[in-house]
Design a protein around this motif. Structure first.
Motif, PDB file in Angstrom:
ATOM      1  N   ASP A 142      25.589   9.429  99.857  1.00  0.00           N
ATOM      2  CA  ASP A 142      25.121   8.251  99.122  1.00  0.00           C
ATOM      3  C   ASP A 142      24.391   7.293 100.054  1.00  0.00           C
ATOM      4  O   ASP A 142      23.359   6.720  99.695  1.00  0.00           O
ATOM      5  CB  ASP A 142      26.298   7.539  98.464  1.00  0.00           C
ATOM      6  CG  ASP A 142      25.854   6.312  97.677  1.00  0.00           C
ATOM      7  OD1 ASP A 142      25.357   6.480  96.550  1.00  0.00           O
ATOM      8  OD2 ASP A 142      25.984   5.189  98.200  1.00  0.00           O
ATOM      9  N   PHE A 143      24.909   7.116 101.259  1.00  0.00           N
ATOM     10  CA  PHE A 143      24.242   6.230 102.206  1.00  0.00           C
ATOM     11  C   PHE A 143      22.976   6.866 102.767  1.00  0.00           C
ATOM     12  O   PHE A 143      22.029   6.160 103.119  1.00  0.00           O
ATOM     13  CB  PHE A 143      25.215   5.826 103.317  1.00  0.00           C
ATOM     14  CG  PHE A 143      26.076   4.656 102.927  1.00  0.00           C
ATOM     15  CD1 PHE A 143      25.776   3.385 103.355  1.00  0.00           C
ATOM     16  CD2 PHE A 143      27.165   4.836 102.100  1.00  0.00           C
ATOM     17  CE1 PHE A 143      26.544   2.297 102.978  1.00  0.00           C
ATOM     18  CE2 PHE A 143      27.946   3.765 101.712  1.00  0.00           C
ATOM     19  CZ  PHE A 143      27.641   2.489 102.142  1.00  0.00           C
ATOM     20  N   LEU A 144      22.940   8.182 102.854  1.00  0.00           N
ATOM     21  CA  LEU A 144      21.695   8.852 103.229  1.00  0.00           C
ATOM     22  C   LEU A 144      20.619   8.574 102.177  1.00  0.00           C
ATOM     23  O   LEU A 144      19.468   8.289 102.507  1.00  0.00           O
ATOM     24  CB  LEU A 144      21.939  10.349 103.379  1.00  0.00           C
ATOM     25  CG  LEU A 144      20.750  11.179 103.899  1.00  0.00           C
ATOM     26  CD1 LEU A 144      21.246  12.312 104.802  1.00  0.00           C
ATOM     27  CD2 LEU A 144      19.931  11.775 102.764  1.00  0.00           C
ATOM     28  N   ILE A 151      22.017   6.414  87.295  1.00  0.00           N
ATOM     29  CA  ILE A 151      21.014   5.349  87.158  1.00  0.00           C
ATOM     30  C   ILE A 151      19.931   5.492  88.225  1.00  0.00           C
ATOM     31  O   ILE A 151      18.739   5.303  87.961  1.00  0.00           O
ATOM     32  CB  ILE A 151      21.692   3.966  87.229  1.00  0.00           C
ATOM     33  CG1 ILE A 151      22.578   3.760  85.993  1.00  0.00           C
ATOM     34  CG2 ILE A 151      20.654   2.847  87.324  1.00  0.00           C
ATOM     35  CD1 ILE A 151      23.465   2.533  86.073  1.00  0.00           C
ATOM     36  N   MET A 152      20.326   5.842  89.450  1.00  0.00           N
ATOM     37  CA  MET A 152      19.348   6.044  90.514  1.00  0.00           C
ATOM     38  C   MET A 152      18.385   7.179  90.167  1.00  0.00           C
ATOM     39  O   MET A 152      17.179   7.100  90.453  1.00  0.00           O
ATOM     40  CB  MET A 152      20.049   6.367  91.839  1.00  0.00           C
ATOM     41  CG  MET A 152      20.792   5.204  92.456  1.00  0.00           C
ATOM     42  SD  MET A 152      21.324   5.543  94.152  1.00  0.00           S
ATOM     43  CE  MET A 152      19.778   5.370  95.034  1.00  0.00           C
ATOM     44  N   THR A 153      18.896   8.230  89.566  1.00  0.00           N
ATOM     45  CA  THR A 153      18.047   9.356  89.175  1.00  0.00           C
ATOM     46  C   THR A 153      17.001   8.923  88.155  1.00  0.00           C
ATOM     47  O   THR A 153      15.819   9.295  88.254  1.00  0.00           O
ATOM     48  CB  THR A 153      18.914  10.493  88.595  1.00  0.00           C
ATOM     49  OG1 THR A 153      19.871  10.906  89.574  1.00  0.00           O
ATOM     50  CG2 THR A 153      18.051  11.681  88.205  1.00  0.00           C
ATOM     51  N   ILE A 154      17.422   8.127  87.184  1.00  0.00           N
ATOM     52  CA  ILE A 154      16.478   7.624  86.170  1.00  0.00           C
ATOM     53  C   ILE A 154      15.397   6.771  86.836  1.00  0.00           C
ATOM     54  O   ILE A 154      14.203   6.901  86.528  1.00  0.00           O
ATOM     55  CB  ILE A 154      17.234   6.815  85.100  1.00  0.00           C
ATOM     56  CG1 ILE A 154      18.199   7.729  84.323  1.00  0.00           C
ATOM     57  CG2 ILE A 154      16.257   6.117  84.142  1.00  0.00           C
ATOM     58  CD1 ILE A 154      19.142   6.981  83.402  1.00  0.00           C
ATOM     59  N   GLY A 155      15.810   5.903  87.757  1.00  0.00           N
ATOM     60  CA  GLY A 155      14.836   5.057  88.449  1.00  0.00           C
ATOM     61  C   GLY A 155      13.852   5.847  89.276  1.00  0.00           C
ATOM     62  O   GLY A 155      12.652   5.535  89.309  1.00  0.00           O
ATOM     63  N   THR A 183      20.590   6.031 108.603  1.00  0.00           N
ATOM     64  CA  THR A 183      19.446   6.278 109.485  1.00  0.00           C
ATOM     65  C   THR A 183      18.913   7.693 109.314  1.00  0.00           C
ATOM     66  O   THR A 183      17.715   7.927 109.482  1.00  0.00           O
ATOM     67  CB  THR A 183      19.815   6.046 110.963  1.00  0.00           C
ATOM     68  OG1 THR A 183      20.803   6.990 111.361  1.00  0.00           O
ATOM     69  CG2 THR A 183      20.355   4.645 111.169  1.00  0.00           C
ATOM     70  N   ALA A 184      19.796   8.641 108.989  1.00  0.00           N
ATOM     71  CA  ALA A 184      19.325   9.999 108.723  1.00  0.00           C
ATOM     72  C   ALA A 184      18.397  10.004 107.514  1.00  0.00           C
ATOM     73  O   ALA A 184      17.370  10.691 107.504  1.00  0.00           O
ATOM     74  CB  ALA A 184      20.508  10.937 108.483  1.00  0.00           C
ATOM     75  N   GLY A 185      18.755   9.215 106.485  1.00  0.00           N
ATOM     76  CA  GLY A 185      17.887   9.119 105.314  1.00  0.00           C
ATOM     77  C   GLY A 185      16.546   8.490 105.641  1.00  0.00           C
ATOM     78  O   GLY A 185      15.491   8.935 105.162  1.00  0.00           O
ATOM     79  N   ILE A 212      15.918  12.465  94.197  1.00  0.00           N
ATOM     80  CA  ILE A 212      16.737  12.927  93.074  1.00  0.00           C
ATOM     81  C   ILE A 212      17.690  14.033  93.520  1.00  0.00           C
ATOM     82  O   ILE A 212      18.805  14.159  93.002  1.00  0.00           O
ATOM     83  CB  ILE A 212      15.826  13.412  91.926  1.00  0.00           C
ATOM     84  CG1 ILE A 212      15.006  12.240  91.381  1.00  0.00           C
ATOM     85  CG2 ILE A 212      16.638  14.050  90.805  1.00  0.00           C
ATOM     86  CD1 ILE A 212      13.956  12.645  90.360  1.00  0.00           C
ATOM     87  N   VAL A 213      17.277  14.834  94.491  1.00  0.00           N
ATOM     88  CA  VAL A 213      18.124  15.927  94.988  1.00  0.00           C
ATOM     89  C   VAL A 213      19.464  15.377  95.483  1.00  0.00           C
ATOM     90  O   VAL A 213      20.535  15.906  95.160  1.00  0.00           O
ATOM     91  CB  VAL A 213      17.412  16.697  96.117  1.00  0.00           C
ATOM     92  CG1 VAL A 213      18.339  17.737  96.737  1.00  0.00           C
ATOM     93  CG2 VAL A 213      16.143  17.359  95.590  1.00  0.00           C
ATOM     94  N   PHE A 214      19.423  14.301  96.258  1.00  0.00           N
ATOM     95  CA  PHE A 214      20.646  13.713  96.787  1.00  0.00           C
ATOM     96  C   PHE A 214      21.531  13.169  95.667  1.00  0.00           C
ATOM     97  O   PHE A 214      22.751  13.352  95.670  1.00  0.00           O
ATOM     98  CB  PHE A 214      20.320  12.596  97.778  1.00  0.00           C
ATOM     99  CG  PHE A 214      19.399  13.018  98.897  1.00  0.00           C
ATOM    100  CD1 PHE A 214      19.695  14.130  99.668  1.00  0.00           C
ATOM    101  CD2 PHE A 214      18.241  12.309  99.177  1.00  0.00           C
ATOM    102  CE1 PHE A 214      18.856  14.524 100.699  1.00  0.00           C
ATOM    103  CE2 PHE A 214      17.393  12.691 100.199  1.00  0.00           C
ATOM    104  CZ  PHE A 214      17.701  13.801 100.968  1.00  0.00           C
ATOM    105  N   ALA A 215      20.913  12.462  94.718  1.00  0.00           N
ATOM    106  CA  ALA A 215      21.683  11.876  93.614  1.00  0.00           C
ATOM    107  C   ALA A 215      22.363  12.953  92.776  1.00  0.00           C
ATOM    108  O   ALA A 215      23.505  12.781  92.328  1.00  0.00           O
ATOM    109  CB  ALA A 215      20.769  11.020  92.742  1.00  0.00           C
TER     110      ALA A 215
END
Length: 537
Positions: free
Chosen positions: A26-28, A109-113, A169-171, A200-203
């Motif tokens: 999530d932080f990435l 919600i992040m995916t929709i955004g 920082t990796a993200g 979207i892959v991460f979410a």
């Protein structure tokens, strides 16, 4: 869960690592969102659809350029405004939903955004997409540190949350390198639509896995679900419920939860024996300090900063930004190994001092660069600018990157932990919004003096941390309650935290002299329950 073993069949250290991996992912994603947009602002295929934020366009007046820099700041900072709104929203829904469900809905919600952003053909849709993405991320960043700290053992909590900071920082690093690679494909729209869609892959991974991982045992006890909480503690520690460690841990947490379960949102502003408001202010200011240090004027605008110091040809700005992000990631590995040995206070003090000096160097070198350019002497101070952009990130990564996701979760009492972390995270995002919003405007109007402002702010952070922020190293969440109960004012809590004996050793084992105390408190509590039951009868 669809035939998948509970907790994916994991226990003990493996389960703790799985929690850390999802929390870190999530932080990435958070870091990726921070870094991705700055590398798109100068792409021709991006400017074609959003010309109103191109403040470097040829043939426009100074007034128009400054106006467009404002629009650029609004567009980029819209994400941070959404994060603020999501964090405030979590103040009210975080405890009713629980830690896992809040993260689950936040990821959706992040995916929709992200979908709204990568399919945009005009600026309003793009801005709305950034606000929606930010809303989901605000929910997640308000909740993940709480979930992580409430499922981790005291001796490992700092290291695990530092891993989350490292993954920010990796993200950022991943987003910079993707932007650099996409910059070579010309005017094709995929050069900016793919980087925005990739998040979207991460979410998807997060909301697919989160509900099959343990809920916070402390939250479960707050809901009266004792059996579920005991099962989680057994799984997290890979011990049977009859093991003395599990008994002590369960009773310690249970007693604290029962004692403090009467909290409300109004409790954030009270000053009982637990000094709630004092601790809320420490958490909020800690998050605020991270943002007003100036880190995100670099994170969001690194490619433009390298371009403005005379390194703008052959995609060098994006390459330098990617290298900057890589060095940032490597520096963020350092606190993972030293956070529990050195402690929170020393790292925050080290970071604040180094960041202040770095900002001084950036101000001086940018002043000299602008003076040399005005006199036609060329790019004499550009390399120094580039170096100190790297140096600043190093100090920040070691001292403050993960700290503000760890410290607020450690400093506040259980009954207000979720709303306090949501409130303090909202402070992170509103000041993040402010910095990202004003950066293009500040450089357009006061130029090198922008760095002077941040140098002074970082210098001021040092004494505030020294005099007011207690040490939480090797402290259980319940120990911090006792430390603040012994405090009588805002000044003595630091000395108490440094001098109070620890209940747990560096390996997370409860010291023998405290086992009897925990069991004695359990006995008193059981007697009180019996008396209450007889009185009711």
């Amino acid at each position: 869960m669809l035939g998948i073993p509970r907790y994916f069949g994991l226990r003990g250290n493996a389960l703790n690592l799985a929690i850390s991996w999802i929390a870190g992912l999530d932080f990435l994603l958070f870091g990726y969102d921070q870094g991705v947009t700055g590398g798109l602002l100068d792409l021709e295929s991006f400017i074609k659809y959003f010309p109103d934020i191109n403040d470097k366009a040829e043939g426009i007046s100074d007034a128009e350029s400054k106006a467009r820099s404002t629009y650029q700041g609004i567009t980029v900072a819209a994400y941070n405004l959404g994060c603020f709104l999501g964090a405030v929203f979590t103040i009210f829904v975080g405890n009713p939903l629980g830690r896992r469900k809040t993260i689950f809905y936040g990821s959706i919600i992040m995916t929709i955004g992200a979908l709204l952003q990568c399919t945009s053909y005009d600026l309003p849709q793009f801005v709305v997409g950034r606000i929606v993405t930010g809303w989901g991320n605000g929910m997640n960043t308000s909740t993940v540190p709480t979930w992580q700290s409430e499922t981790a053992q005291a001796h490992a909590r700092g290291r695990l949350v530092m891993i989350e900071g490292m993954l920010i920082t990796a993200g950022i690093m991943i987003s910079y390198w993707i932007n650099y690679g996409m910059a070579w494909i010309g005017d094709n729209e995929v050069s900016w639509r793919f980087p925005l869609a990739f998040q979207i892959v991460f979410a998807l991974i997060i909301f697919s896995a989160i509900l099959n991982l343990p809920e916070s045992p402390r939250w479960l006890l707050m809901q009266g679900r004792e059996e579920d909480a005991l099962q989680v503690l057994e799984a997290l520690n890979d011990k049977h419920r009859e093991d003395p460690f599990i008994k002590n841990e369960f009773e310690s947490v249970k007693l604290t939860v029962l004692e403090m379960s009467k909290g409300s949102y109004a409790s954030l502003f009270k000053m009982s024996e637990y000094r709630e408001f004092h601790r809320v202010v420490l958490a909020y200011v800690n998050q605020m300090f991270q943002q007003i240090s100036g880190i995100n004027l670099i994170t969001y605008y690194a490619p433009l900063l390298f371009q403005d110091i005379g390194l703008g040809h052959n995609n060098y700005p994006k390459l330098l930004a990617a290298c900057n992000g890589t060095e940032y990631f490597l520096a963020s590995l350092v606190p993972i190994f030293i956070i529990e040995r050195i402690g929170r206070r020393k790292l925050m003090l080290f970071g604040a001092a180094g960041m202040s000096l770095s900002m001084v160097a950036l101000a001086v070198s940018l002043q000299q660069l602008q003076k040399s350019q005005a006199e036609g002497k060329g790019n004499t101070a550009g390399p120094a600018q580039a170096v100190f952009l790297f140096v600043f990130n190093t100090f920040f990564a070691i001292g403050w990157l993960g700290m503000t996701w760890l410290y607020p979760a450690e400093i506040v009492p259980l009954r207000i932990r979720a709303p306090t972390n949501a409130l303090s995270t909202s402070g992170n995002w509103i000041f993040n919004f402010m910095v990202v919003m004003i950066t293009p405007v500040a450089f357009a109007n006061i130029q090198w003096r922008t760095y002077v402002i941040f140098a002074v702010i970082n210098a001021a952070i040092f004494p505030v941390v020294y005099f007011f922020y207690p040490e939480t190293r090797y402290r259980s969440l319940e120990e911090m309650d006792d430390i603040f109960k012994k405090s009588s004012n805002v000044f003595d809590v630091v000395s108490i935290s440094l001098n109070e004996p620890h209940r747990y050793d560096k390996d997370g084992q409860l010291k023998p002299e405290y086992i009897d105390g925990v069991m004695q408190r359990k006995s008193v509590h059981d007697e009180q329950k019996v008396e209450h039951s007889e009185g009711s009868s």
